[in-house]
Design an enzyme around this catalytic site. Sequence first.
Site, PDB file in Angstrom:
ATOM      1  N   ARG A  62      14.750  -6.951   1.745  1.00 13.91           N
ATOM      2  CA  ARG A  62      14.800  -6.361   0.300  1.00 13.91           C
ATOM      3  C   ARG A  62      15.984  -5.361   0.125  1.00 13.91           C
ATOM      4  NH1 ARG A  62      10.411  -7.610  -3.095  1.00 13.91           N
ATOM      5  NH2 ARG A  62      10.725  -5.892  -4.365  1.00 13.91           N
TER       6      ARG A  62
ATOM      7  N   TRP B 217      15.265   2.468  -1.088  1.00 15.90           N
ATOM      8  CA  TRP B 217      16.805   2.133  -1.301  1.00 15.90           C
ATOM      9  C   TRP B 217      17.110   3.261  -2.475  1.00 15.90           C
ATOM     10  CZ3 TRP B 217      19.618   0.331  -5.651  1.00 15.90           C
ATOM     11  CH2 TRP B 217      21.008  -0.107  -5.439  1.00 15.90           C
TER      12      TRP B 217
ATOM     13  N   GLU C  33      30.892 -18.257  -7.132  1.00 13.91           N
ATOM     14  CA  GLU C  33      30.012 -18.046  -6.024  1.00 13.91           C
ATOM     15  C   GLU C  33      30.371 -17.746  -4.766  1.00 13.91           C
ATOM     16  OE1 GLU C  33      25.822 -17.990  -4.430  1.00 13.91           O
ATOM     17  OE2 GLU C  33      26.782 -17.243  -6.226  1.00 13.91           O
TER      18      GLU C  33
ATOM     19  N   LYS D  21      29.686 -14.593  -2.351  1.00 12.38           N
ATOM     20  CA  LYS D  21      29.193 -14.530  -0.989  1.00 12.38           C
ATOM     21  C   LYS D  21      30.032 -13.736   0.137  1.00 12.38           C
ATOM     22  CE  LYS D  21      25.375 -16.233  -1.812  1.00 12.38           C
ATOM     23  NZ  LYS D  21      25.699 -15.515  -3.133  1.00 12.38           N
TER      24      LYS D  21
ATOM     25  N   GLU E  51      29.661 -10.072  -0.468  1.00 15.38           N
ATOM     26  CA  GLU E  51      28.424  -9.480  -0.303  1.00 15.38           C
ATOM     27  C   GLU E  51      28.089  -9.173   1.233  1.00 15.38           C
ATOM     28  OE1 GLU E  51      25.096 -11.164  -3.543  1.00 15.38           O
ATOM     29  OE2 GLU E  51      25.914 -12.580  -2.159  1.00 15.38           O
TER      30      GLU E  51
ATOM     31  N   HIS F  92      48.540 -16.733 -15.016  1.00 14.02           N
ATOM     32  CA  HIS F  92      48.437 -15.796 -16.137  1.00 14.02           C
ATOM     33  C   HIS F  92      48.404 -14.548 -15.650  1.00 14.02           C
ATOM     34  CE1 HIS F  92      48.826 -19.017 -19.436  1.00 14.02           C
ATOM     35  NE2 HIS F  92      47.952 -19.846 -18.571  1.00 14.02           N
TER      36      HIS F  92
ATOM     37  N   LYS G 229      17.560  -7.291  -2.486  1.00 10.56           N
ATOM     38  CA  LYS G 229      17.121  -8.635  -2.679  1.00 10.56           C
ATOM     39  C   LYS G 229      16.802  -9.094  -4.243  1.00 10.56           C
ATOM     40  CE  LYS G 229      16.523 -13.094  -1.930  1.00 10.56           C
ATOM     41  NZ  LYS G 229      17.737 -13.858  -1.986  1.00 10.56           N
TER      42      LYS G 229
END
Length: 608
Positions: free
Chosen positions: A27, A74, A481, A485, A488, A504, A603
Amino acid sequence: MCGIVAYIGQRDACPILLEGLKRLEYRGYDSAGIVVNRGGALLMQRAVGRISALEQKLDARMSGPNAGMAHTRWATHGAPTELNAHPHFGDGKRLALVHNGIIENYRVLKTFLEAKGVTMESDTDTEVLAQLVGHFYEGSLGDAVRQALREVRGTFGIAVMHANEPDVIVAARRGSPLIVGIGKDEYLVASDAAAIVQHTTQAIYLSDNEVAVVSRNGFHTTTLDAAPVSKKVEELEMTLEQIELGGHSHFMMKEIFEQPDSIRTCMRGRIDHDTGRVVLGGLTSVNKELLHTKRIILTGCGTAWHAALIGEYLIEDLARIPCEVEYASEFRYRNPILEDNTAVVAISQSGETADTLAALREARDKGALALGIVNVVGSTIARETDAGVYLHVGPEIGVASTKAFTGQVTVLAMLAAYLGRRRHLSAGECNEFLTSLDGITDSIKRALESDGAARRVAEEFQDAGNWLYLGRGAQYPVALEGALKLKEISYIHAEGLPAAEMKHGPIALINPGMPVVIIVPRGHWYEKTLGNIEEVRSRGGRIIAVATEGDRQIAKMAEHVLYVPDVPEALQPLVTVVPLQLLAYHAAVARGCDVDKPRNLAKSVTVE
């Protein structure tokens, strides 16, 4: 976010608490602590860093049959230091409390307590709550907790002990998950079923503003106003084997390779080829409302938001219903226009994401049909929606989501077919799509064969400081995504873009040697995306392509190709994302990063 585990029974509490904390490591945390009641005294140890550091500080005095609590923190209020770690004391160090969440009015409460002569030792909002419970303590811990929490604004999942009541642990929640596990002559309290599944599979889920007073002889639950609440004992949908590595080096790799099986389980019993229909039992109660839905809003955060973007393509294509995607963290603070016959679908792996839950509540308050797509059975979003669909992909331990993402996309694909069949899709058309979806697990299995190639690419470019990910159509969310990843778990800066938007502005970023991942399966956007590849090549960018098996043209244009099987265009994201998951994993391993516990991440984000 933070993790809580508490035990009361006839066994030695310390080993059970430590084991529970280790089950909760995924977590995310920066410090840990443990407290036990021995002979009417509370003994506590805390440590910064990993649980192993805490374990080394424990001594024989803390062993023996007793009650105890443990916590992984945390940091939100105060730096990660030993003084700021949980548990925190109150009532002259005769009370201990562990807490997940944020107390929003802690400054007001702190001023009140300091005026009463209370001295704070930490910088945390949690110590303020511990001292507040201690202030109200007059012989009944349950009464003191209820009285204190009636003064609190914010979110909390707490467990509390008092030296005067060695056989009692009090637990309470508002906005932060908490369960009470029921064993044989013992009880466990935890923020996550993973912490207790080795000891029991029977549990109750506390709802918001509920308090459980747990003793060696049983438990009873009430509201904050002391009104009795009857709770249903439920079976935990988790096994010990599911939360163990099973021979893999990391949970992330295990979960990437579980995807063929997890997607098969997600679809099991939900596709009826005889009638060309999708069977989603969780939506039965709202069939009529869904039939008249004129607008759908999908909302989520992070990976769930990326899945929603793919869902938007699927729902508008198959069901022909206008669909929008909103960041839940933004939606909750807006004043959204929700007309009649609008459905809002909240997407969250944990079912506890604070921003997504707040967005859901905002939608319900405005009269929208509230649906949920979650993985964790019994989670808050699952309980607060009008109806919904579980992913059933099994527990996801790695902080960086993989199988939950493909599960979310799979459920959204089934939802699109479910709605489309009730509107304009013929049985034949729907069945053709469902047959392709049914076969996607074999395609994912073949996509996993790109593992070796992904590792070689990751090792070659591990020192590159900036990456671009490009895709068109439904491959744009896949690019987002893939970039997420990489960020992260490897801490490499990466940006996902629609390939057509590159010229652009972002094309200015491309310089010689920059790795650019381009998702270019055969389909509607193929030729256009080839043009983007040429633009990158002409500026010295290094092309890493994700392409359809047998595509020889792309092999001449890209330095590296990660091949995926040919599947219908609507379902391509389920296979094109797999090499990107592997690429991120191997980049993190090559750079020596902690894959399953990336820095600064948790998490389940249960606070703003």
